[in-house]
Design an enzyme around this catalytic site. Structure first.
Site, PDB file in Angstrom:
ATOM      1  N   ALA A 232      39.350  83.451  -2.481  1.00  0.00           N
ATOM      2  CA  ALA A 232      39.432  83.258  -4.205  1.00  0.00           C
ATOM      3  C   ALA A 232      38.550  82.969  -4.946  1.00  0.00           C
ATOM      4  CB  ALA A 232      39.766  81.378  -4.182  1.00  0.00           C
TER       5      ALA A 232
ATOM      6  N   GLY B 270      39.916  81.733   1.064  1.00  0.00           N
ATOM      7  CA  GLY B 270      40.875  82.529   0.964  1.00  0.00           C
ATOM      8  C   GLY B 270      41.468  83.665   1.948  1.00  0.00           C
TER       9      GLY B 270
ATOM     10  N   GLU C 178      42.770  82.264   4.975  1.00  0.00           N
ATOM     11  CA  GLU C 178      44.134  81.626   4.533  1.00  0.00           C
ATOM     12  C   GLU C 178      45.225  82.670   4.813  1.00  0.00           C
ATOM     13  OE1 GLU C 178      42.126  78.920   2.336  1.00  0.00           O
ATOM     14  OE2 GLU C 178      43.062  77.086   2.535  1.00  0.00           O
TER      15      GLU C 178
ATOM     16  N   GLU D 103      34.479  76.059   1.694  1.00  0.00           N
ATOM     17  CA  GLU D 103      34.436  74.999   0.895  1.00  0.00           C
ATOM     18  C   GLU D 103      33.921  73.995   0.678  1.00  0.00           C
ATOM     19  OE1 GLU D 103      36.883  77.056   2.768  1.00  0.00           O
ATOM     20  OE2 GLU D 103      38.684  77.821   1.617  1.00  0.00           O
TER      21      GLU D 103
HETATM   22  N1  CO8 Z   1      34.939  85.228  -5.350  1.00  0.00           N
HETATM   23  C1  CO8 Z   1      34.590  86.415  -6.765  1.00  0.00           C
HETATM   24  N2  CO8 Z   1      33.648  87.324  -6.428  1.00  0.00           N
HETATM   25  C2  CO8 Z   1      32.878  87.007  -5.079  1.00  0.00           C
HETATM   26  C3  CO8 Z   1      33.085  87.037  -3.857  1.00  0.00           C
HETATM   27  C4  CO8 Z   1      34.455  85.305  -4.170  1.00  0.00           C
HETATM   28  N3  CO8 Z   1      34.856  84.729  -3.230  1.00  0.00           N
HETATM   29  N4  CO8 Z   1      32.764  87.614  -2.877  1.00  0.00           N
HETATM   30  C5  CO8 Z   1      31.900  87.985  -3.140  1.00  0.00           C
HETATM   31  N5  CO8 Z   1      31.960  88.553  -4.243  1.00  0.00           N
HETATM   32  C6  CO8 Z   1      31.071  89.383  -5.134  1.00  0.00           C
HETATM   33  C7  CO8 Z   1      29.735  89.218  -5.117  1.00  0.00           C
HETATM   34  O1  CO8 Z   1      30.127  88.370  -6.234  1.00  0.00           O
HETATM   35  C8  CO8 Z   1      28.862  90.223  -5.951  1.00  0.00           C
HETATM   36  O2  CO8 Z   1      29.893  90.867  -7.253  1.00  0.00           O
HETATM   37  P1  CO8 Z   1      28.575  91.820  -7.657  1.00  0.00           P
HETATM   38  O3  CO8 Z   1      27.794  93.062  -7.122  1.00  0.00           O
HETATM   39  O4  CO8 Z   1      28.909  91.382  -9.569  1.00  0.00           O
HETATM   40  O5  CO8 Z   1      26.991  90.660  -7.722  1.00  0.00           O
HETATM   41  C9  CO8 Z   1      30.062  91.444  -4.905  1.00  0.00           C
HETATM   42  O6  CO8 Z   1      31.089  90.512  -4.532  1.00  0.00           O
HETATM   43  C10 CO8 Z   1      29.045  91.693  -3.611  1.00  0.00           C
HETATM   44  O7  CO8 Z   1      28.913  89.889  -3.576  1.00  0.00           O
HETATM   45  P2  CO8 Z   1      27.591  90.112  -2.461  1.00  0.00           P
HETATM   46  O8  CO8 Z   1      26.571  90.546  -3.078  1.00  0.00           O
HETATM   47  O9  CO8 Z   1      27.882  88.909  -2.620  1.00  0.00           O
HETATM   48  O10 CO8 Z   1      27.829  90.716  -0.709  1.00  0.00           O
HETATM   49  P3  CO8 Z   1      26.784  90.114   0.007  1.00  0.00           P
HETATM   50  O11 CO8 Z   1      26.530  91.369   1.304  1.00  0.00           O
HETATM   51  O12 CO8 Z   1      25.880  89.409  -0.144  1.00  0.00           O
HETATM   52  O13 CO8 Z   1      27.231  89.049   0.732  1.00  0.00           O
HETATM   53  C11 CO8 Z   1      29.391  87.250   1.243  1.00  0.00           C
HETATM   54  C12 CO8 Z   1      28.614  89.134   1.401  1.00  0.00           C
HETATM   55  C13 CO8 Z   1      28.503  86.343   2.222  1.00  0.00           C
HETATM   56  C14 CO8 Z   1      31.001  87.315   1.763  1.00  0.00           C
HETATM   57  C15 CO8 Z   1      29.215  86.559  -0.565  1.00  0.00           C
HETATM   58  O14 CO8 Z   1      29.789  87.471  -1.219  1.00  0.00           O
HETATM   59  C16 CO8 Z   1      30.346  85.230  -0.120  1.00  0.00           C
HETATM   60  O15 CO8 Z   1      29.578  84.201   0.341  1.00  0.00           O
HETATM   61  N6  CO8 Z   1      30.653  85.422  -0.830  1.00  0.00           N
HETATM   62  C17 CO8 Z   1      31.411  83.765  -0.931  1.00  0.00           C
HETATM   63  C18 CO8 Z   1      32.542  84.015   0.312  1.00  0.00           C
HETATM   64  C19 CO8 Z   1      33.187  82.501  -0.329  1.00  0.00           C
HETATM   65  O16 CO8 Z   1      32.782  81.088   0.031  1.00  0.00           O
HETATM   66  N7  CO8 Z   1      34.062  82.417  -0.367  1.00  0.00           N
HETATM   67  C20 CO8 Z   1      35.175  81.588  -0.581  1.00  0.00           C
HETATM   68  C21 CO8 Z   1      35.390  81.250  -1.721  1.00  0.00           C
HETATM   69  S1  CO8 Z   1      36.254  79.343  -2.261  1.00  0.00           S
HETATM   70  C22 CO8 Z   1      37.834  79.668  -1.505  1.00  0.00           C
HETATM   71  O17 CO8 Z   1      38.677  81.068  -0.664  1.00  0.00           O
HETATM   72  C23 CO8 Z   1      38.926  79.085  -1.618  1.00  0.00           C
HETATM   73  C24 CO8 Z   1      40.662  78.764  -1.473  1.00  0.00           C
HETATM   74  C25 CO8 Z   1      41.976  77.966  -2.165  1.00  0.00           C
HETATM   75  C26 CO8 Z   1      40.991  77.918  -3.646  1.00  0.00           C
HETATM   76  C27 CO8 Z   1      42.316  77.130  -3.762  1.00  0.00           C
HETATM   77  C28 CO8 Z   1      41.682  76.847  -5.183  1.00  0.00           C
HETATM   78  C29 CO8 Z   1      42.191  75.781  -6.049  1.00  0.00           C
END
Ligand code: CO8
Length: 270
Positions: free
Chosen positions: A70, A115, A118, A138
């Site tokens: 998400a 997400g 999921e 999460e």
């Molecule tokens: N949300 C927003 N932006 C994201 C997300 C995300 N989940 N994942 C990546 N991005 C963005 C980064 O911020 C980055 O943006 P920018 O280029 O502007 O800086 C771009 O995508 C590329 O990402 P990275 O530079 O980080 O790429 P890497 O190759 O270095 O890393 C990863 C890739 C490992 C996937 C890393 O991006 C990461 O860890 N992302 C987050 C993963 C994560 O934690 N996901 C779970 C989120 S929580 C969730 O899903 C809960 C669901 C239920 C929610 C219910 C709420 C009530």
């Protein structure tokens, strides 16, 4: 649509989440667009199978990310009530995928985190590229999974593995996802979509009313006690005998015409 494309190729719909700036992370707009696409799919009686996948990242890498979760930016400032509402929004869309009348194959082409894992679990069948990474990160962000992860992961891989993955927030690679039953098959990246389309074509060639009835019987039966579950099957099984497909399918077999026995029966779709 800004973040989703829907391509219809005969009986197969390919729904692609394309938000390259955020590795296809699910924000509200994307969830709304997936929901609108599901409405379009449901209204098209020619569609027999859906493939859900992710688009390339901003550098054009098609196998970087399926869905990286998400949208953390959108979630970061939510209040308790807004958090619940966002969870419900995702849950409603994912439940629609799970209960869509036709099967959904998820072709996971890279990261399937939070997400992303999921939404994959709300699909009927999951296959992935060999570089795919799965996880429920999460608790590392101070939240629980909120789009069904605490419920579906335990159902798919068993309670022990689900608890280990969710409590530890440890990501797993494709081979481990295959070993624990989170995905049905792993393919070299370039072979993922051809494999998804091949499987979709095989399913689409079968009697569509029967396939839909199988999906409903399996899904509804899983939520019921066995005594009730087999009745669900009986009713759906019985309903097939009102279809042209049953008459054609069995008729062909009984005719002993080898050409026809190997199909192709012009199955109905309504
Ligand atoms: N949300 C927003 N932006 C994201 C997300 C995300 N989940 N994942 C990546 N991005 C963005 C980064 O911020 C980055 O943006 P920018 O280029 O502007 O800086 C771009 O995508 C590329 O990402 P990275 O530079 O980080 O790429 P890497 O190759 O270095 O890393 C990863 C890739 C490992 C996937 C890393 O991006 C990461 O860890 N992302 C987050 C993963 C994560 O934690 N996901 C779970 C989120 S929580 C969730 O899903 C809960 C669901 C239920 C929610 C219910 C709420 C009530």
């Amino acid at each position: 649509m800004n973040n989703v494309t829907l391509e219809i190729e005969g009986a197969i719909a390919v729904l692609t989440i394309t938000r390259p700036a955020a590795l296809n992370a699910l924000n509200s707009e994307t969830l709304d667009e997936i929901n609108a696409s599901l409405t379009e799919i449901e209204s098209n009686a020619d569609i027999r199978v859906v493939i859900l996948t992710g688009g390339p990242d901003k550098k054009g890498n098609a196998f970087k990310s399926f869905v990286a979760g998400a949208d953390i930016g959108e979630m970061s400032t939510l209040t308790k009530a807004e958090g619940e509402a966002f969870g419900k929004k995702g849950n409603d869309v994912f439940r629609r995928i799970e209960t869509l009348p036709v099967p959904v194959i998820c072709a996971i082409n890279g990261f399937a985190l939070g997400g992303g894992c999921e939404i994959a679990m709300s699909c009927d069948i999951r296959i992935c590229s060999d570089n795919a990474v799965f996880g429920q990160p999460e608790v590392g962000l101070g939240i629980t999974p909120g789009f069904g992860g605490t419920q579906r992961l335990a159902r798919v891989v068993g309670v022990g593995k689900a608890k280990e993955m969710i409590y530890s927030a440890r990501n797993i690679k494709a081979d481990e996802a295959y070993r624990i039953g989170l995905v049905n098959n792993v393919y070299p990246a370039e072979e993922l979509m051809p494999a998804a389309k091949k499987l979709a074509s095989i399913i689409a060639a079968n009697a569509p009313i029967a396939v839909r009835a199988c999906k409903k019987a399996i899904n509804d039966g899983l939520d019921a006690k066995m005594d009730d579950a087999i009745v669900i099957e009986e009713k759906l099984f019985g309903s097939c005998f009102e279809t042209e497909d049953q008459k054609a399918g069995m008729g062909n077999f009984l005719e002993k015409d080898p050409e026809k026995k190997l199909k192709v029966v012009p199955f109905q779709n309504k």
